[in-house]
Design a protein around this motif. Structure first.
Motif, PDB file in Angstrom:
ATOM      1  N   VAL A 112       0.835  -1.424  -0.324  1.00 35.73           N
ATOM      2  CA  VAL A 112      -0.133   0.123  -0.032  1.00 35.73           C
ATOM      3  C   VAL A 112       1.061   1.276   0.194  1.00 35.73           C
ATOM      4  N   GLN A 113       2.250   1.426   0.982  1.00 36.54           N
ATOM      5  CA  GLN A 113       3.343   2.448   0.948  1.00 36.54           C
ATOM      6  C   GLN A 113       3.097   2.617  -0.249  1.00 36.54           C
ATOM      7  N   PRO A 114       4.213   2.455  -1.398  1.00 42.89           N
ATOM      8  CA  PRO A 114       3.551   3.243  -2.879  1.00 42.89           C
ATOM      9  C   PRO A 114       2.585   4.360  -3.310  1.00 42.89           C
ATOM     10  N   ILE A 115       1.800   3.521  -2.967  1.00 39.26           N
ATOM     11  CA  ILE A 115       0.350   4.401  -3.961  1.00 39.26           C
ATOM     12  C   ILE A 115      -0.859   5.117  -2.744  1.00 39.26           C
ATOM     13  N   LYS A 116      -0.247   4.859  -1.701  1.00 42.05           N
ATOM     14  CA  LYS A 116      -0.671   5.825  -0.206  1.00 42.05           C
ATOM     15  C   LYS A 116      -1.506   6.277  -1.062  1.00 42.05           C
ATOM     16  N   GLU A 117      -0.718   8.094  -1.649  1.00 39.30           N
ATOM     17  CA  GLU A 117      -1.508   9.292  -2.298  1.00 39.30           C
ATOM     18  C   GLU A 117      -2.645   9.153  -2.982  1.00 39.30           C
ATOM     19  N   GLN A 118      -2.168   8.351  -4.437  1.00 35.53           N
ATOM     20  CA  GLN A 118      -3.474   7.799  -4.633  1.00 35.53           C
ATOM     21  C   GLN A 118      -4.905   7.159  -4.082  1.00 35.53           C
ATOM     22  N   LEU A 119      -4.191   6.541  -3.773  1.00 34.80           N
ATOM     23  CA  LEU A 119      -5.395   5.329  -2.816  1.00 34.80           C
ATOM     24  C   LEU A 119      -6.568   6.706  -1.919  1.00 34.80           C
ATOM     25  N   ALA A 466      -4.858  -5.700  19.101  1.00 38.43           N
ATOM     26  CA  ALA A 466      -3.762  -5.013  18.522  1.00 38.43           C
ATOM     27  C   ALA A 466      -4.123  -3.367  18.433  1.00 38.43           C
ATOM     28  N   ARG A 467      -2.465  -3.097  17.917  1.00 43.26           N
ATOM     29  CA  ARG A 467      -2.438  -1.585  17.562  1.00 43.26           C
ATOM     30  C   ARG A 467      -2.260  -1.196  16.735  1.00 43.26           C
ATOM     31  N   LEU A 468      -3.106  -0.433  15.642  1.00 50.40           N
ATOM     32  CA  LEU A 468      -3.604   0.082  14.608  1.00 50.40           C
ATOM     33  C   LEU A 468      -2.971   1.767  14.396  1.00 50.40           C
ATOM     34  N   GLU A 469      -2.542   1.530  13.476  1.00 47.75           N
ATOM     35  CA  GLU A 469      -1.688   3.192  13.123  1.00 47.75           C
ATOM     36  C   GLU A 469      -2.127   3.313  11.137  1.00 47.75           C
ATOM     37  N   PRO A 470      -2.428   4.895  11.595  1.00 48.96           N
ATOM     38  CA  PRO A 470      -3.368   5.511   9.968  1.00 48.96           C
ATOM     39  C   PRO A 470      -1.921   5.238   9.208  1.00 48.96           C
ATOM     40  N   LEU A 471      -2.144   5.121   8.126  1.00 49.17           N
ATOM     41  CA  LEU A 471      -1.405   5.459   7.008  1.00 49.17           C
ATOM     42  C   LEU A 471      -2.250   6.690   6.119  1.00 49.17           C
ATOM     43  N   VAL A 472      -3.744   6.806   6.037  1.00 47.40           N
ATOM     44  CA  VAL A 472      -4.925   7.612   5.398  1.00 47.40           C
ATOM     45  C   VAL A 472      -6.288   7.785   5.961  1.00 47.40           C
ATOM     46  N   CYS A 473      -5.672   9.130   6.384  1.00 47.87           N
ATOM     47  CA  CYS A 473      -6.985   9.600   7.347  1.00 47.87           C
ATOM     48  C   CYS A 473      -7.862  10.049   6.048  1.00 47.87           C
ATOM     49  N   ILE A 474      -9.225  10.073   5.675  1.00 45.85           N
ATOM     50  CA  ILE A 474     -10.058  10.856   5.508  1.00 45.85           C
ATOM     51  C   ILE A 474     -10.877  11.257   6.228  1.00 45.85           C
ATOM     52  N   LYS A 475     -10.710  12.282   6.569  1.00 45.02           N
ATOM     53  CA  LYS A 475     -11.696  13.626   7.488  1.00 45.02           C
ATOM     54  C   LYS A 475     -12.885  14.307   6.713  1.00 45.02           C
ATOM     55  N   GLY A 476     -13.844  14.042   7.288  1.00 45.53           N
ATOM     56  CA  GLY A 476     -15.615  14.611   7.518  1.00 45.53           C
ATOM     57  C   GLY A 476     -15.211  16.115   7.952  1.00 45.53           C
TER      58      GLY A 476
END
Lengths: 476, 152
Positions: A112-119, A466-476
C-alpha cells in the motif's frame, strides 16, 4: 476530579457511594491519572444517572469518560422495565449507533505504501465526507422505510456489499423492532440525501497498518498480523439520528413530570420503557441503528470499489462492526438470576466475552472484537471482550480517546495545514474538505488513547489484541 | 480539561455580539444583546460561527422559520434546532437573522446561501442544540444572553 470523593476498589476501579437520591452507586473504571484529569462534570453526571428510576447495579463510567449531555460520554447504565426502568434519549445521544467497522484487506503495508497518495485521493473522491456532502442514493418514502427496517441487510439487497458481511455486524446487520412509523418526516427528510456519507467532526475513514499484535492467538483468530493493512470506518446514523435525538429529547423532557420522574438535569430526559414515549423512542432509535448499519455498509461498498480499482489483489472482509451509542435489550445475570435489561451505552462499546450467544459462530469461542477509534495522528486499537468484562459493566468498554481540549482552543493552537504537514512527515496522508476541521481534530486535542486502552485492559473490561496506526485518513 | 477561553465575535454592533464558550467535546454558543430577540439572533450567529465565519455567508436567500415552546429556554433550543434542520435539508448556511418573539412563539427570517465548501471551509456539522449550559436571561436589565451547548 477530586479523588477524595471516591472510594478505591482496585487499581482501576473507583466507586461513588450512594448519597442523596442515588438509587445505586457510581463506578468508574480508570487509572488514577485519568481520574484526576476527568472533569468534575463526569462525577456529577454519573451521580445523576444513578438517580434514574429502575437503574440496576450501578451507573458506570468507562476510562475515556468525559462531560456529555445528561449521561457522561463513556457512560453505561442498565434499566429494568419491570421495576419502572426508563429509556433515555440523552443516554443514547444525538448520533444514534455511531460506531466503528473494521475491514481486513489481505494487503501488507509494503503493497500500500507506494500508492498511498493515490489511494487517499481516490477514497476522498469516492466517499462523500464533510458538511453539505450528499450521497449518490436518494431514497423515496418507501425505500426510506425499507432501509429503516432492514439496515445493512437492506443495503446488501440493493447491491452494496456481500451477504457474508451480515454475520459480522451487531444484530446480524438488521436491528429488530425498528418502527419507521415512529420516525418523523423531518428526520427522514434530513436523511434522504445522506446515505453513504461519512459526516464531519470526529468521523473518519482510515487506512491503517497493524503496528503491533498484543495477543498472537486472538490476533490470529481475528485474521490480523503485524504489517497487515486494514480499513476503519467511523460514522453513525447521520441527520436522521440527530433529528430523532433532538425530537425525543424535547418530548421526554416535557413528559417526565407526567411520569413523576424528577430530572436532575433536563438533558437526562427519559420516559418509562413501558410508556408510549418510551416505546416510540425505542422504535425510532432502532430504525436509526439500522440507518447507521446501512450507512456503514454503503461506505464499505464504496471503499471496496476504490480498492478493486487501485489494488485489485485486495479482498476486503469484515472483522466486525460495533456501535457505541445505543440502547439494547440484553440478558445479564443480576443477583444470580438472568434479567432482561435495557442497556444504554453512550460513547461506550459493547464488549461481549467468549461464548456469548449473540456472537457469530466464527467469533463465539474468542469473544467480540472491540474497535476503539483513535486520532488521525496516533493509533486505534482492537480489543476483545472478556468473561470478566461481562460481570463488570454488562460487557462494555471505552470507545475512543476522548477530547482533552475544546474545539476552539484547538483552532487557536493549531492550523489545519500545519497539522497535515506534520502528519505527512510521519507518513500519514490526510484528506479533508476543511482545514479548520483538521485543526479542531488535531491529535494533540485528544487524550492519550493508549492510556485509555491500557486502563480498559487492566480493569478487565476488554483485552488488548492489536494496535493500528494510520496510513491514510479521510476526515469529514 | 476545559480551557477558559472564549471566541468572541469579530464584529460587535449595537444589536449585540456572540461568543463561543468551551465544552470538552463540543461547543457552547452564546448570544448577547439589548433584547431577547437580539440575543437569539446573536446566538444564531454563534451557531453559524461553529461551522464557518458568519461574515463569509452571503445573504442571498431568505428562509422563514417559526417555532414555539413552553418557555424561553426551550424556545432557544427549538430555534437553533430549526436552523440546524434548515441548514441540513437545504444544504445552506445562514449569516443574517431577524427574530421576533411573541410570548413563547418565535417568528424569524434567516438569510444565507448554499454551502460552498471551498469558500466557507465548513469545520463541522452541528448535530443539534442541547439543554446543557442552557439559559436565557436578562441580567442586568437591558442585557440579554441566550446560550447552550451544541453537539457537533
Amino acid at each position: 476530579m477530586d479523588l477524595q470523593r471516591l472510594t478505591r476498589h482496585g487499581e482501576n476501579e473507583w466507586m461513588i457511594e450512594p448519597q442523596g437520591t442515588m438509587r445505586v452507586p457510581g463506578v468508574l473504571y480508570a487509572t488514577e491519572s485519568l481520574i484526576r484529569d476527568m472533569d468534575d462534570k463526569v462525577y456529577e453526571q454519573v451521580v445523576n444517572v444513578a438517580t434514574l428510576p429502575g437503574i440496576v447495579r450501578a451507573s458506570y463510567a468507562m476510562p475515556d469518560a468525559h462531560w456529555g449531555y445528561g449521561f457522561p460520554i463513556g457512560g453505561v447504565a442498565a434499566f429494568n422495565p419491570d421495576k419502572g426502568g426508563v429509556i433515555s434519549a440523552g443516554g443514547v445521544g444525538f448520533d444514534i449507533s455511531c460506531g466503528v467497522r473494521l475491514l481486513r484487506t489481505g494487503l501488507t503495508t509494503e503493497e500500500v505504501q507506494p500508492i498511498k497518495e493515490q489511494l487517499a485521493d481516490a477514497l476522498f473522491h469516492h466517499v462523500p465526507a464533510g458538511v453539505g456532502s450528499t450521497g449518490r442514493l436518494r431514497l423515496n418514502r418507501d425505500e426510506m422505510d425499507a432501509m429503516l427496517s432492514g439496515g445493512a441487510k437492506w443495503a446488501i439487497s440493493k447491491g452494496y456489499g456481500l451477504r457474508e458481511d451480515l454475520a459480522l455486524i451487531e444484530e446480524g446487520g438488521c436491528m429488530g423492532g425498528a418502527e419507521p412509523s415512529c420516525v418523523s418526516d423531518q428526520a427522514k427528510k434530513r436523511q434522504q440525501d445522506e446515505m453513504g456519507t461519512l459526516g464531519s467532526g470526529n468521523h473518519y475513514l482510515e487506512v491503517q497498518r497493524v503496528a503491533k499484535i498484543f495477543d498472537e492467538s486472538i490476533g490470529a483468530a481475528f485474521g490480523l498480523r503485524e504489517g497487515d493493512v486494514v480499513v476503519s470506518i467511523h460514522c453513525g446514523s447521520r441527520g436522521l439520528g440527530h433529528q430523532i435525538g433532538t425530537e425525543f429529547l424535547k418530548r421526554m423532557a416535557v413528559s417526565a413530570s407526567r411520569h413523576q420522574i424528577a430530572l436532575p438535569d433536563r438533558e437526562l430526559a427519559c420516559a418509562p420503557i413501558n410508556s408510549e414515549e418510551g416505546q416510540e423512542y425505542l422504535g425510532a432509535m432502532r430504525a436509526a441503528i439500522n440507518c447507521a448499519l446501512a450507512n456503514r455498509q454503503i461506505i464499505t461498498h464504496l471503499v471496496r470499489e476504490v480498492f478493486e480499482k487501485l489494488l485489485p489483489q485486495a479482498s476486503l472482509t469484515l472483522l466486525y462492526d460495533v456501535s457505541h451509542n445505543t440502547c439494547k435489550v440484553e440478558t445479564h445475570e443480576i443477583d444470580g438470576k438472568p434479567a432482561r435489561l435495557f442497556v444504554h451505552r453512550k460513547g461506550a462499546t459493547r464488549a461481549f466475552g467468549p461464548g456469548h450467544p449473540d456472537l457469530p459462530p466464527s467469533l463465539r469461542a474468542v469473544g467480540q472484537p472491540v474497535l476503539i477509534g483513535g486520532t488521525m495522528g496516533t493509533a486505534s486499537y482492537v480489543l476483545v471482550g472478556t468473561t470478566k468484562g461481562m460481570a463488570l459493566a454488562y460487557g462494555s468498554a471505552c470507545h475512543g480517546a476522548g477530547r482533552s481540549m475544546s474545539r476552539h482552543h484547538a483552532t487557536r493552537r493549531w492550523q489545519g495545514r500545519e497539522v497535515i504537514k506534520e502528519l505527512a512527515s510521519r507518513g500519514i496522508v490526510i484528506r479533508s474538505p476543511s482545514m479548520r476541521g483538521v485543526a479542531e481534530e488535531a491529535p494533540g486535542a485528544y487524550k492519550d488513547v493508549s492510556e485509555v486502552v491500557d486502563a480498559a485492559d487492566e480493569a478487565g473490561l476488554a483485552k488488548k489484541v492489536a494496535r493500528l496506526e494510520p496510513l491514510v485518513c479521510i476526515k469529514g | 480539561m476545559n480551557h477558559p477561553t472564549t471566541h468572541v465575535s469579530q464584529t460587535e454592533t449595537p444589536q449585540g455580539r456572540w461568543e463561543h464558550f468551551p465544552h470538552q467535546a463540543d461547543m457552547g454558543v452564546k448570544g448577547i444583546g439589548p433584547t431577547k430577540e437580539a440575543a437569539f439572533e446573536q446566538a444564531a450567529l454563534a451557531l453559524t460561527g461553529a461551522i464557518t465565519n458568519p461574515e463569509s455567508v452571503r445573504p442571498v436567500k431568505a428562509v422563514s422559520i417559526t417555532c414555539d415552546a413552553p418557555d424561553d429556554e426551550l424556545l432557544l433550543v427549538d430555534w437553533l434546532n430549526a436552523l440546524v434542520y434548515e441548514m441540513a435539508t437545504r444544504n445552506m448556511l445562514f449569516g443574517r437573522f431577524a427574530v421576533q418573539i411573541y410570548d413563547h412563539r418565535l417568528q424569524a427570517t434567516a438569510w444565507g446561501e448554499p454551502v460552498d465548501v471551498a469558500r466557507h471551509q465548513p469545520a463541522v456539522e452541528v448535530k443539534g442544540a442541547t439543554y446543557t449550559a442552557l439559559s436565557v436571561k436578562e441580567e442586568p436589565p437591558g442585557c440579554w444572553t441566550a446560550q447552550c451547548v451544541v453537539d457537533v
